[in-house]
Design a protein around this motif. Structure first.
Motif, mmCIF file in Angstrom:
data_model
loop_
_atom_site.group_PDB
_atom_site.id
_atom_site.type_symbol
_atom_site.label_atom_id
_atom_site.label_comp_id
_atom_site.label_asym_id
_atom_site.label_seq_id
_atom_site.Cartn_x
_atom_site.Cartn_y
_atom_site.Cartn_z
ATOM 1 N N LYS A 162 -6.424 3.434 2.308
ATOM 2 C CA LYS A 162 -5.234 4.091 1.816
ATOM 3 C C LYS A 162 -5.182 5.589 1.013
ATOM 4 N N TYR A 163 -6.683 5.270 0.384
ATOM 5 C CA TYR A 163 -6.775 6.417 -0.437
ATOM 6 C C TYR A 163 -7.254 7.699 0.292
ATOM 7 N N VAL A 164 -7.977 7.213 1.347
ATOM 8 C CA VAL A 164 -8.754 8.335 2.164
ATOM 9 C C VAL A 164 -7.375 9.229 3.001
ATOM 10 N N TYR A 165 -6.454 8.040 3.354
ATOM 11 C CA TYR A 165 -5.422 8.593 4.188
ATOM 12 C C TYR A 165 -4.479 9.369 3.169
ATOM 13 N N ILE A 175 0.822 -1.141 -0.031
ATOM 14 C CA ILE A 175 0.118 0.029 0.072
ATOM 15 C C ILE A 175 0.801 1.175 0.198
ATOM 16 N N GLN A 176 2.051 1.231 -0.140
ATOM 17 C CA GLN A 176 2.945 2.182 -0.337
ATOM 18 C C GLN A 176 2.809 2.833 -1.823
ATOM 19 N N GLU A 177 2.619 1.993 -2.504
ATOM 20 C CA GLU A 177 2.272 2.348 -4.157
ATOM 21 C C GLU A 177 0.791 2.411 -4.313
ATOM 22 N N PRO A 178 0.533 3.083 -5.497
ATOM 23 C CA PRO A 178 -0.855 3.103 -5.638
ATOM 24 C C PRO A 178 -1.300 1.935 -6.306
ATOM 25 N N ARG A 179 -2.760 1.814 -6.123
ATOM 26 C CA ARG A 179 -3.518 0.442 -6.407
ATOM 27 C C ARG A 179 -3.154 -0.156 -7.846
ATOM 28 N N TRP A 180 -3.277 0.759 -8.741
ATOM 29 C CA TRP A 180 -3.282 0.624 -10.340
ATOM 30 C C TRP A 180 -1.671 0.775 -10.782
ATOM 31 N N ASP A 181 -1.297 0.105 -11.721
ATOM 32 C CA ASP A 181 -0.213 0.294 -12.333
ATOM 33 C C ASP A 181 0.329 1.556 -12.854
ATOM 34 N N GLN A 182 1.362 2.291 -12.423
ATOM 35 C CA GLN A 182 1.775 3.623 -12.524
ATOM 36 C C GLN A 182 2.533 3.753 -13.701
ATOM 37 N N SER A 183 2.817 2.624 -14.154
ATOM 38 C CA SER A 183 3.623 2.897 -15.638
ATOM 39 C C SER A 183 2.771 3.064 -17.011
ATOM 40 N N THR A 184 1.450 2.799 -16.710
ATOM 41 C CA THR A 184 0.475 3.197 -17.922
ATOM 42 C C THR A 184 -0.413 4.409 -17.677
ATOM 43 N N PHE A 185 -0.716 5.037 -18.633
ATOM 44 C CA PHE A 185 -1.494 6.643 -18.255
ATOM 45 C C PHE A 185 -2.842 6.132 -17.585
ATOM 46 N N ASN A 218 -1.223 0.714 11.192
ATOM 47 C CA ASN A 218 -1.016 -0.560 11.730
ATOM 48 C C ASN A 218 -0.528 -1.462 10.363
ATOM 49 N N TYR A 219 -1.046 -1.496 9.357
ATOM 50 C CA TYR A 219 -0.916 -2.251 8.280
ATOM 51 C C TYR A 219 0.844 -2.250 7.860
ATOM 52 N N ARG A 220 1.015 -1.070 7.837
ATOM 53 C CA ARG A 220 2.659 -0.929 7.333
ATOM 54 C C ARG A 220 3.370 -1.465 8.690
ATOM 55 N N ALA A 221 2.821 -1.551 9.798
ATOM 56 C CA ALA A 221 3.669 -1.946 10.940
ATOM 57 C C ALA A 221 3.229 -3.596 11.071
ATOM 58 N N HIS A 266 0.158 14.420 4.209
ATOM 59 C CA HIS A 266 1.058 14.617 3.185
ATOM 60 C C HIS A 266 2.017 13.422 3.174
ATOM 61 N N PRO A 267 2.398 12.821 2.080
ATOM 62 C CA PRO A 267 3.127 11.539 1.784
ATOM 63 C C PRO A 267 4.706 11.613 2.445
ATOM 64 N N ASP A 268 5.313 12.588 2.645
ATOM 65 C CA ASP A 268 6.537 12.491 3.046
ATOM 66 C C ASP A 268 6.522 13.131 4.626
#
Length: 325
Positions: free
Chosen positions: A75-78, A14-24, A56-59, A83-85
């Motif tokens: 994850k998307y609500v969060y 869940i660090q990454e988006p749900r959908w493949d980010q290499s495609t538009f 919690n999930y990340r931990a 802020h991601p960083d």
């Protein structure tokens, strides 16, 4: 930690988006979810609940009874509110989910009240104040930006936008009225070119964090910052095109018809509605033009950074960075 029967496995990234980010298409689905204005209606308690599920999930702790869809929703609500960083909660109007309703109102008013100088100045100022909040809230990396830098960027962008708008307004006086309707767009485009680099000038001075594919931080690069900022300027200008180019054409036609001549008060709400319709699609689609986790080849990095990375990880050929929004 093993997952019990029916519990979610811990290997969902869940660090990454749900959908493949290499495609538009994958990026577009991701940003349609991120910019969903309905996220603004969530209460503080709902945001906290999502934050807890995600952290919690990340931990390594799975919230009992949660499904994969619910995990992604959390994850998307969060992501929509924090802020991601830095992990800070972003002010309501600085969130990506506020982009459509806020821009719809401001752009609609800029396009409606483009004839008189005081209203031009006022709405360009409102727009730049909003932009300043958004740029600050979505800045890349954890590089702190000083109040002075914020002030400089804000004043410069507002001056640039107002000067462009008023300059073009006087130039287009003798041209067909339709041309005058496009002045706000030119002003917004000019302001974006000033505002974003200035708001993020610290990144241009010290660089933004670059990492390897696994997310291991390798150093800071100014080259990556320049590339990221350029991409953001392009996508912000593209985002404004449909909303600022299509409604003026429609309104120009409609205003010549009796219906609007008899009901001039309908002009502004109609314009705002048209802009909103364009923005609902333009905002996520233009955010998706470039990958959020952008990459840059080692050969393009600064020589010192290249040497430093080569010393630590000789095998690295491409590094990644968060381009900001």
């Amino acid at each position: 930690m093993e997952s019990k029967m029916g519990e979610l496995p811990l290997d969902i990234n869940i660090q990454e988006p749900r959908w493949d980010q290499s495609t538009f298409l994958g990026r577009a689905r991701h940003f349609f979810t991120v910019t969903d204005p309905r996220n603004l209606l969530l209460s503080g308690a709902q945001l906290e609940a999502s934050r807890n599920i995600v952290q919690n999930y990340r931990a390594g702790v799975v919230t009992p009874g949660i499904t994969e869809d619910q995990l992604w929703r959390a994850k998307y609500v969060y992501d929509s509110a924090f802020h991601p960083d830095t992990g800070e909660k972003v002010v309501l109007i600085g969130r990506m989910s506020a982009q459509v309703p806020m821009n719809m109102t401001i752009t609609g008013c800029m396009l409606t009240f483009y004839r008189k100088t005081p209203t031009v100045v006022f709405w360009q100022w409102v727009n730049q104040s909003f932009n300043a909040i958004v740029n600050y809230s979505n800045r890349s990396g954890d590089t702190p930006i000083t109040v002075r830098q914020l002030g400089t960027a804000y004043v410069s962008a507002t001056t640039g936008a107002v000067a462009t708008a008023l300059g073009l307004k006087s130039l287009t006086k003798h041209l067909p009225p339709l041309v005058g309707r496009f002045v706000p767009f030119a002003a917004v485009a000019a302001a974006n070119c000033i505002n974003i680099p200035l708001m993020r000038q610290r990144e241009l001075q010290v660089g933004i964090p670059v990492a390897d594919e696994a997310g291991q931080r390798l150093g800071y690069s100014v080259t990556a910052a320049k590339q990221g900022i350029f991409q953001v300027v392009i996508s912000r200008i593209c985002m404004a095109i449909p909303a600022m180019a299509i409604p003026p054409l429609i309104m120009d036609t409609l205003e010549k018809k009796d219906f609007l001549k008899r009901r001039p008060w309908l002009g502004a709400p109609l314009q705002v509605g048209l802009v909103g319709f364009c923005l609902v699609f333009a905002t996520p689609l233009c955010c998706a033009l470039f990958p959020q986790k952008s990459s840059i080849h080692m050969s393009k990095l600064e020589p010192e950074l290249r040497a430093q990375i080569h010393e630590q990880n000789p095998s690295v050929e491409v590094v990644y960075y968060n381009k900001g929004l």
